[in-house]
Design a protein around this motif. Structure first.
Motif, PDB file in Angstrom:
ATOM      1  N   SER A  25       0.826  -1.205   0.000  1.00 13.17           N
ATOM      2  CA  SER A  25       0.000   0.000   0.000  1.00 13.17           C
ATOM      3  C   SER A  25       0.860   1.255   0.000  1.00 13.17           C
ATOM      4  N   GLU A  26       1.899   1.259   0.800  1.00 14.89           N
ATOM      5  CA  GLU A  26       2.790   2.415   0.832  1.00 14.89           C
ATOM      6  C   GLU A  26       3.488   2.616  -0.517  1.00 14.89           C
ATOM      7  N   ARG A  27       3.842   1.518  -1.183  1.00 21.12           N
ATOM      8  CA  ARG A  27       4.436   1.614  -2.516  1.00 21.12           C
ATOM      9  C   ARG A  27       3.437   2.183  -3.520  1.00 21.12           C
ATOM     10  N   ALA A  28       2.166   1.799  -3.409  1.00 18.77           N
ATOM     11  CA  ALA A  28       1.134   2.323  -4.309  1.00 18.77           C
ATOM     12  C   ALA A  28       0.918   3.812  -4.088  1.00 18.77           C
ATOM     13  N   ILE A  29       0.932   4.225  -2.830  1.00 19.13           N
ATOM     14  CA  ILE A  29       0.787   5.652  -2.516  1.00 19.13           C
ATOM     15  C   ILE A  29       1.940   6.441  -3.108  1.00 19.13           C
ATOM     16  N   ALA A  30       3.160   5.924  -2.959  1.00 21.31           N
ATOM     17  CA  ALA A  30       4.339   6.606  -3.491  1.00 21.31           C
ATOM     18  C   ALA A  30       4.343   6.617  -5.019  1.00 21.31           C
ATOM     19  N   ALA A  31       3.894   5.526  -5.634  1.00 18.88           N
ATOM     20  CA  ALA A  31       3.954   5.418  -7.091  1.00 18.88           C
ATOM     21  C   ALA A  31       2.920   6.303  -7.778  1.00 18.88           C
ATOM     22  N   PHE A  32       1.699   6.351  -7.254  1.00 17.74           N
ATOM     23  CA  PHE A  32       0.601   7.000  -7.975  1.00 17.74           C
ATOM     24  C   PHE A  32      -0.018   8.186  -7.247  1.00 17.74           C
ATOM     25  N   GLY A  33       0.437   8.485  -6.032  1.00 21.95           N
ATOM     26  CA  GLY A  33      -0.157   9.581  -5.276  1.00 21.95           C
ATOM     27  C   GLY A  33      -1.554   9.267  -4.773  1.00 21.95           C
ATOM     28  N   LEU A  34      -1.841   7.997  -4.525  1.00 22.97           N
ATOM     29  CA  LEU A  34      -3.173   7.587  -4.085  1.00 22.97           C
ATOM     30  C   LEU A  34      -3.358   7.809  -2.589  1.00 22.97           C
ATOM     31  N   GLY A  35      -4.620   7.773  -2.165  1.00 24.46           N
ATOM     32  CA  GLY A  35      -4.951   7.770  -0.754  1.00 24.46           C
ATOM     33  C   GLY A  35      -5.845   6.589  -0.439  1.00 24.46           C
ATOM     34  N   TYR A  36      -6.054   6.345   0.845  1.00 22.25           N
ATOM     35  CA  TYR A  36      -6.940   5.259   1.277  1.00 22.25           C
ATOM     36  C   TYR A  36      -8.393   5.724   1.187  1.00 22.25           C
ATOM     37  N   LEU A  37      -9.265   4.863   0.660  1.00 27.28           N
ATOM     38  CA  LEU A  37     -10.691   5.179   0.685  1.00 27.28           C
ATOM     39  C   LEU A  37     -11.219   5.081   2.109  1.00 27.28           C
ATOM     40  N   SER A  38     -10.753   4.082   2.844  1.00 22.36           N
ATOM     41  CA  SER A  38     -11.154   3.877   4.232  1.00 22.36           C
ATOM     42  C   SER A  38      -9.928   3.407   5.000  1.00 22.36           C
ATOM     43  N   PRO A  39      -9.946   3.484   6.322  1.00 20.57           N
ATOM     44  CA  PRO A  39      -8.768   3.059   7.085  1.00 20.57           C
ATOM     45  C   PRO A  39      -8.386   1.621   6.761  1.00 20.57           C
ATOM     46  N   PRO A  40      -7.121   1.367   6.451  1.00 23.16           N
ATOM     47  CA  PRO A  40      -6.700   0.006   6.118  1.00 23.16           C
ATOM     48  C   PRO A  40      -6.662  -0.877   7.355  1.00 23.16           C
ATOM     49  N   VAL A  41      -6.733  -2.186   7.115  1.00 19.22           N
ATOM     50  CA  VAL A  41      -6.547  -3.172   8.171  1.00 19.22           C
ATOM     51  C   VAL A  41      -5.422  -4.098   7.734  1.00 19.22           C
ATOM     52  N   ALA A  42      -5.056  -5.021   8.586  1.00 19.52           N
ATOM     53  CA  ALA A  42      -3.870  -5.837   8.320  1.00 19.52           C
ATOM     54  C   ALA A  42      -3.975  -6.636   7.037  1.00 19.52           C
TER      55      ALA A  42
ATOM     56  N   ASP B 299     -10.359   6.015  -5.202  1.00 14.41           N
ATOM     57  CA  ASP B 299     -11.579   6.757  -4.904  1.00 14.41           C
ATOM     58  C   ASP B 299     -12.774   6.014  -5.480  1.00 14.41           C
ATOM     59  N   ASP B 300     -13.938   6.682  -5.492  1.00 15.90           N
ATOM     60  CA  ASP B 300     -15.159   6.015  -5.924  1.00 15.90           C
ATOM     61  C   ASP B 300     -15.110   5.550  -7.374  1.00 15.90           C
ATOM     62  N   GLU B 301     -14.350   6.223  -8.207  1.00 13.70           N
ATOM     63  CA  GLU B 301     -14.280   5.838  -9.615  1.00 13.70           C
ATOM     64  C   GLU B 301     -13.341   4.668  -9.859  1.00 13.70           C
ATOM     65  N   GLY B 302     -12.354   4.493  -8.998  1.00 15.09           N
ATOM     66  CA  GLY B 302     -11.412   3.399  -9.206  1.00 15.09           C
ATOM     67  C   GLY B 302     -10.631   3.088  -7.946  1.00 15.09           C
ATOM     68  N   LEU B 303     -10.491   1.798  -7.651  1.00  9.08           N
ATOM     69  CA  LEU B 303      -9.797   1.363  -6.454  1.00  9.08           C
ATOM     70  C   LEU B 303      -8.874   0.192  -6.763  1.00  9.08           C
ATOM     71  N   LEU B 304      -7.695   0.226  -6.173  1.00  5.98           N
ATOM     72  CA  LEU B 304      -6.834  -0.944  -6.085  1.00  5.98           C
ATOM     73  C   LEU B 304      -7.135  -1.605  -4.751  1.00  5.98           C
ATOM     74  N   ILE B 305      -7.641  -2.843  -4.796  1.00  9.55           N
ATOM     75  CA  ILE B 305      -7.975  -3.573  -3.578  1.00  9.55           C
ATOM     76  C   ILE B 305      -6.781  -4.457  -3.234  1.00  9.55           C
ATOM     77  N   VAL B 306      -5.965  -4.000  -2.301  1.00  7.91           N
ATOM     78  CA  VAL B 306      -4.771  -4.728  -1.878  1.00  7.91           C
ATOM     79  C   VAL B 306      -5.182  -5.684  -0.770  1.00  7.91           C
ATOM     80  N   VAL B 307      -4.945  -6.968  -0.990  1.00  8.84           N
ATOM     81  CA  VAL B 307      -5.448  -7.974  -0.057  1.00  8.84           C
ATOM     82  C   VAL B 307      -4.365  -8.994   0.255  1.00  8.84           C
ATOM     83  N   ASP B 308      -4.349  -9.463   1.484  1.00 10.61           N
ATOM     84  CA  ASP B 308      -3.433 -10.525   1.885  1.00 10.61           C
ATOM     85  C   ASP B 308      -3.682 -11.765   1.028  1.00 10.61           C
TER      86      ASP B 308
END
Length: 227
Positions: free
Chosen positions: A147-164, A171-180
């Motif tokens: 997630s931190e790499r995605a933020i650094a690469a594309f300037g993204l933010g979290y839609l909601s607080p992340p969990v482990a 955002d509402d138009e497009g999301l990368l769903i990073v999952v374990d």
């Protein structure tokens, strides 16, 4: 953020294309499926694992009830352990979703996001009303680090607080769903996530690249397509 293009490995291009054309009423030309502003290219999977890929399609929130009736006439819905098929999410999600199986074990979702513009249409729903691919599931061994790499690469933010085990970036138009990679997909919680061979191209973000070599997927935003 917008998901402009998506390359999806499939077992049989013609068969999977037929599903999107016949069941979801989407325009398909050769190996390309058009979902609103998203162009999804089907390509032979070869040695790539199929199954467990998650994609969500945006539906105008004022058409979600009609879209649910439309989909129910075409395919069964997935259920959680309590037998529920319709899910309402509060907070920053402010949305409602239904999930269903696609070809090759795809985990597909229709989602109505209330902050996006209403359609204003009435009557029977048609697949052409799907506005985009709005989510792509990206498994990884370390959700926080990726997630931190995605933020650094594309300037993204979290839609909601992340969990482990889960983070939604965009955002509402497009999301990368990073999952374990060991966390099974909601709502049935039977299938492990997979994205091997998937290539995503983003728009309305900073130009950058993100990949997970172990999981075999790649996301990019070409130079000149950023904010």
């Amino acid at each position: 953020m917008r998901i402009h293009t998506l390359q999806l490995p499939v077992s049989d291009v013609a068969q999977v294309g037929g599903y999107f054309a016949d069941v979801l009423q989407l325009p398909v030309q050769d190996d390309v499926v058009r979902i609103g502003w998203t162009e999804m290219q089907l390509r032979p999977a070869g040695n790539h694992l199929i199954g467990g890929v998650h994609l969500a399609f945006n539906v105008p929130a004022d058409r979600f009830e009609a879209a649910t009736e439309w989909l129910l006439a075409r395919t069964p819905l997935q259920r959680n352990a309590a037998g529920e098929t319709h899910f309402t999410f509060g907070g920053r999600w402010d949305s409602e979703s239904i999930y269903f199986d696609g070809p090759d074990g795809l985990i597909l979702e229709l989602i109505g996001r209330r902050r996006l513009p209403a359609s204003g249409r009435v009557g029977r729903f048609h697949g052409s009303e799907l506005t985009c691919v709005s989510e792509v599931g990206l498994p990884t061994a370390d959700v926080a680090a990726l997630s931190e790499r995605a933020i650094a690469a594309f300037g993204l933010g979290y839609l909601s607080p992340p969990v482990a085990c889960f983070a939604a970036l965009g955002d509402d138009e497009g999301l990368l769903i990073v999952v374990d990679a060991t966390h099974r997909w909601f709502p049935e919680q039977k299938v492990l996530p997979n994205a091997r061979g998937i290539l995503v191209r983003l728009g309305d973000v900073d130009a950058g690249e993100l990949h997970d070599t172990e999981q075999g997927w790649r996301v990019g935003s070409p130079a000149g397509s950023g904010r």
